[in-house]
Design an enzyme around this catalytic site. Structure first.
Site, PDB file in Angstrom:
ATOM      1  NE  ARG A  43     -23.738 -21.676   5.683  1.00  0.00           N
ATOM      2  CZ  ARG A  43     -22.793 -21.084   6.394  1.00  0.00           C
ATOM      3  NH1 ARG A  43     -21.982 -21.811   7.153  1.00  0.00           N
ATOM      4  NH2 ARG A  43     -22.654 -19.772   6.384  1.00  0.00           N
ATOM      5  CD  GLU A  58     -19.500 -19.723  14.375  1.00  0.00           C
ATOM      6  OE1 GLU A  58     -20.245 -20.088  13.451  1.00  0.00           O
ATOM      7  OE2 GLU A  58     -18.327 -19.359  14.191  1.00  0.00           O
ATOM      8  CD  GLN A  68     -14.556 -12.660   9.191  1.00  0.00           C
ATOM      9  OE1 GLN A  68     -15.262 -12.490  10.186  1.00  0.00           O
ATOM     10  NE2 GLN A  68     -14.141 -11.660   8.444  1.00  0.00           N
ATOM     11  NE  ARG A  87     -24.467 -17.521  10.143  1.00  0.00           N
ATOM     12  CZ  ARG A  87     -23.393 -17.914   9.492  1.00  0.00           C
ATOM     13  NH1 ARG A  87     -23.499 -18.333   8.253  1.00  0.00           N
ATOM     14  NH2 ARG A  87     -22.211 -17.883  10.072  1.00  0.00           N
ATOM     15  CG  LEU A 114     -12.330 -26.987   2.154  1.00  0.00           C
ATOM     16  CD1 LEU A 114     -10.881 -27.410   2.332  1.00  0.00           C
ATOM     17  CD2 LEU A 114     -12.905 -26.506   3.485  1.00  0.00           C
ATOM     18  CG  HIS A 120     -23.051 -13.307   8.042  1.00  0.00           C
ATOM     19  ND1 HIS A 120     -23.030 -12.404   9.091  1.00  0.00           N
ATOM     20  CD2 HIS A 120     -22.329 -14.382   8.453  1.00  0.00           C
ATOM     21  CE1 HIS A 120     -22.323 -12.918  10.077  1.00  0.00           C
ATOM     22  NE2 HIS A 120     -21.890 -14.111   9.721  1.00  0.00           N
ATOM     23  CG  HIS A 136     -22.466 -15.491   4.502  1.00  0.00           C
ATOM     24  ND1 HIS A 136     -21.186 -14.984   4.409  1.00  0.00           N
ATOM     25  CD2 HIS A 136     -22.398 -16.514   5.401  1.00  0.00           C
ATOM     26  CE1 HIS A 136     -20.377 -15.661   5.206  1.00  0.00           C
ATOM     27  NE2 HIS A 136     -21.080 -16.602   5.813  1.00  0.00           N
TER      28      HIS A 136
END
Length: 507
Positions: free
Chosen positions: A371, A115, A48, A277, A17, A231, A336
Site C-alpha cells: 500500500r 510521505e 496518523q 514501506r 471510516l 509499518h 499495520h
C-alpha cells in the site's frame, strides 16, 4: 434462544471510516453494527498520516495513480486505482464538509505533506498526526445525527446468514448476551484488518481478521491474503498495541539511525528514509537482528516543535520515558495494514450475491502488494461511499435461510499463542519451514477450539504465503528472495485449500 430482526435496508458490519461512509452514502436506511462504542475499536481512528489526494497545481490524479501502481509491485488493478485517485479531491472536500479540520495555511488552502513513495506532497493532515481521530470524530457525529443511520454498539457478528441459493442475507449477531438473526437485502462487511493476529501491531487488539474469516466460511473468494504491510517505525517500548511513529516524521526529515547514531537507509535504497514501506521495514528488522538496533532521530527535523506538530507521537514517547525532542526513538516493524482480503470490486461487490466488502477487510486491487502511504483512509471513505450506494440497490430475497452456526471464540491463551506464531513465522521475513509450522499451529488450535474466525484468517494468510514462492512487496520469502517474472494475484476460496495447490514460484 435466537430471535430475528428484519432490516429493510443495508446492514453494515463495522463502525470505522469505511462502514460509516457506506452508511452515510446509502440512499436507504442503514443499520451499523459496532463491537465497541464508535471510534474505540477501529484502526481508522488510530491513523496518523492523513489522507492522500492530488490537490496541488503541480500534482494530478494520474500522478497519484502512477505512484500507487509503482508501490503496488505489479499486483495493482489499474482501473480501480484510477477510480480511487480520481475521487480523492471530492473525498477530502466531503470529509471537510462533515467537519474534518484538515490543516490549512493562512489563506485557507489545505496543507499537504510528503510521505514515502509519493512523488509529490499530497497527504492532507490534521495537527500533524491527528488525522484519523479527527476524521472519525466528524464522521461519527454525522452518522449519529443522520436519521437514516441506526447504530447498534456492543454488537458483534458471529456468522453470516446465507440462504439455499448461496446469497448472503444478513448476519447472526451477538448483542447484550443474546443471539439475533439480522436479515437484510444487502450486507456490507467493514470489519478492518488483521493486525491483532500479530504479537506486535499498531492496530487495536480487537481487529483480528474476523470479517475475513466469516466471509471465507460463507464461501467468498479471498484475494492476496499473504500481503501484510508492516509499518517500519512502531515505537519499540514494550506496549501492546505498539504506538506508531508516523511516516510523516520521515517526510519532515527524521532519519533512521543505529544505536551509534549512524544513518543506515542510504546504503539500502536510493530514496533512503523515504523508500517504500516494505523496504524500510526489512531494513529496520535486519538492524534489530544484527544487534545494531534501529532508532528514529527527529531531534533536528522536528525538535522542540514535537508537542504541537506531532502530539500523538510526543505523548506516546513521554509515556515510555522518552523525550523525542532530544532523544532518538527506538523503533521496530509492526503489523499495520492488510493489502489482501475479501475479493471485491470498486463498489464493494464480492463473489457472493448480497455481500459487499469495503476498507481494510476488502481486497479491491488498489494496494497491490504494498500500500502507498495514506491511501487507506482515502479508500475507506471513497469506496465505502460507493459500496453504500451500490448495496442500496439490492432487493430482499425470499429463499429459505440456512440455520447459522455461531463461530467459536478463541480463548486468551490460544490467541496469544497464535499471535506469537504469526509474528514469528508470517512476519516481515518468512520461509517455507516457518509457514508450515504456522499452519500446523493453526490446525492444532482449530482441533482444540473449533474454527474460530481469527484462526480461519491466519490459515488464509499462512497458506497463501506458503504458496507464493517469490518475494514481492510486503511478502518477503528469505528462501525465495527474488520476484517471479510474472506478477500474479492469488484468488481462492477456503474450500480450495489443499496441499496440492499450485505454488506461485519465482523464475
Amino acid at each position: 434462544m435466537t430471535s430475528r430482526y428484519v432490516h429493510d435496508g443495508v446492514l453494515v458490519i463495522g463502525g470505522g471510516l469505511a462502514g460509516l461512509s457506506a452508511a452515510l452514502a446509502s440512499p436507504r436506511k442503514a443499520l451499523v453494527l459496532s463491537p465497541a462504542p464508535l471510534s474505540q475499536a477501529c484502526s481508522s481512528a488510530w491513523a496518523q498520516g492523513g489522507l492522500s489526494a492530488a490537490l496541488a497545481p503541480d500534482d494530478s490524479a494520474e500522478l497519484h495513480a502512477q505512484d500507487t501502481e509503482a508501490a503496488g509491485a505489479g499486483l495493482v488493478d489499474a482501473a480501480a486505482v484510477r477510480r480511487l485517485t480520481a475521487a480523492a479531491a471530492h473525498t477530502v472536500a466531503w470529509l471537510a464538509e462533515l467537519g474534518a479540520p484538515f490543516d490549512r495555511d493562512p489563506q485557507g488552502r489545505l496543507l499537504q505533506s510528503l510521505e514515502a513513495a509519493h512523488s509529490r506532497p499530497r497527504v492532507a493532515r490534521v495537527k500533524g498526526d491527528q488525522a484519523g481521530r479527527a476524521i472519525m470524530e466528524a464522521v461519527v457525529a454525522a452518522a449519529r445525527a443522520a436519521p437514516s443511520v441506526e447504530v447498534w454498539e456492543q454488537a458483534r457478528a458471529r456468522a453470516l446468514l446465507t440462504d439455499a441459493t448461496g446469497r448472503v442475507r444478513g448476519a447472526l449477531v451477538e448483542r447484550a448476551g443474546r443471539l439475533i438473526e439480522v436479515t437484510a437485502p444487502a450486507t456490507v462487511l467493514a470489519t478492518g484488518g488483521v493486525g491483532g493476529l500479530y504479537a506486535v501491531t499498531t492496530n487495536p487488539a480487537a481487529v483480528r481478521g474476523e470479517g475475513l474469516g466469516l466471509a471465507a466460511l460463507a464461501g467468498a473468494e479471498i484475494a492476496d491474503p499473504e500481503f501484510v504491510q508492516f509499518h517500519p517505525t512502531a515505537l519499540d517500548v514494550g506496549l501492546d498495541p505498539a504506538p506508531l511513529a508516523t511516516e510523516a516524521l520521515r517526510g519532515e526529515g527524521a532519519v533512521l539511525v543505529d544505536r551509534n547514531g549512524r544513518p543506515f537507509m542510504g546504503a539500502v535504497h536510493p530514496l533512503a528514509d523515504l523508500a517504500p514501506r516494505d523496504v524500510v521495514a526489512r531494513a529496520v528488522h535486519r538492524q534489530a537482528l544484527s544487534g545494531e538496533g534501529a532508532f528514529l532521530d527527529a531531534s533536528k527535523a522536528v525538535g522542540q516543535a514535537f508537542p504541537h506538530e506531532f502530539p500523538a507521537v510526543y505523548a506516546a514517547c513521554l509515556r515510555a520515558g522518552l523525550d523525542p525532542r532530544v532523544q532518538p526513538m527506538p523503533v521496530a516493524p509492526a503489523a499495520h495494514y492488510h493489502m489482501g482480503g475479501i475479493a471485491a470490486d470498486a463498489d464493494g461487490r464480492t463473489s457472493l450475491p448480497g455481500l459487499y466488502a469495503v476498507g481494510e477487510c476488502a481486497s479491491t486491487g488498489v494496494h497491490g502488494a504494498n500500500r502507498l502511504a495514506s491511501n487507506s483512509l482515502l479508500e475507506a471513505a471513497a469506496f465505502g461511499a460507493r459500496a453504500g450506494i451500490a448495496a442500496a440497490q439490492d432487493v430482499a430475497a425470499t429463499a429459505r435461510l440456512i440455520k447459522p452456526q455461531a463461530t467459536p471464540d478463541l480463548p486468551a491463551p490460544a490467541l496469544a499463542e497464535l499471535r506469537a506464531a504469526m509474528s514469528r513465522e508470517a512476519g516481515v521475513e518468512r520461509n517455507g519451514a516457518g509457514l508450515t509450522r504456522l499452519l500446523d499451529t493453526v490446525q492444532r488450535l482449530e482441533d482444540a477450539h473449533g474454527r474460530a474466525a481469527p484462526l480461519v484468517a491466519a490459515r488464509l494468510i499462512g497458506h497463501a504465503a506458503l504458496l507464493r514462492q517469490e518475494s514481492r512487496g510486503g511478502h518477503f520469502r528469505s528462501d525465495f528472495p527474488n520476484p517471479a517474472a510474472e506478477a500474479r494475484r492469488a484468488v481462492f476460496r477456503l474450500a480450495d485449500l489443499s496441499a496440492s495447490a499450485e505454488p506461485m514460484a519465482a523464475e
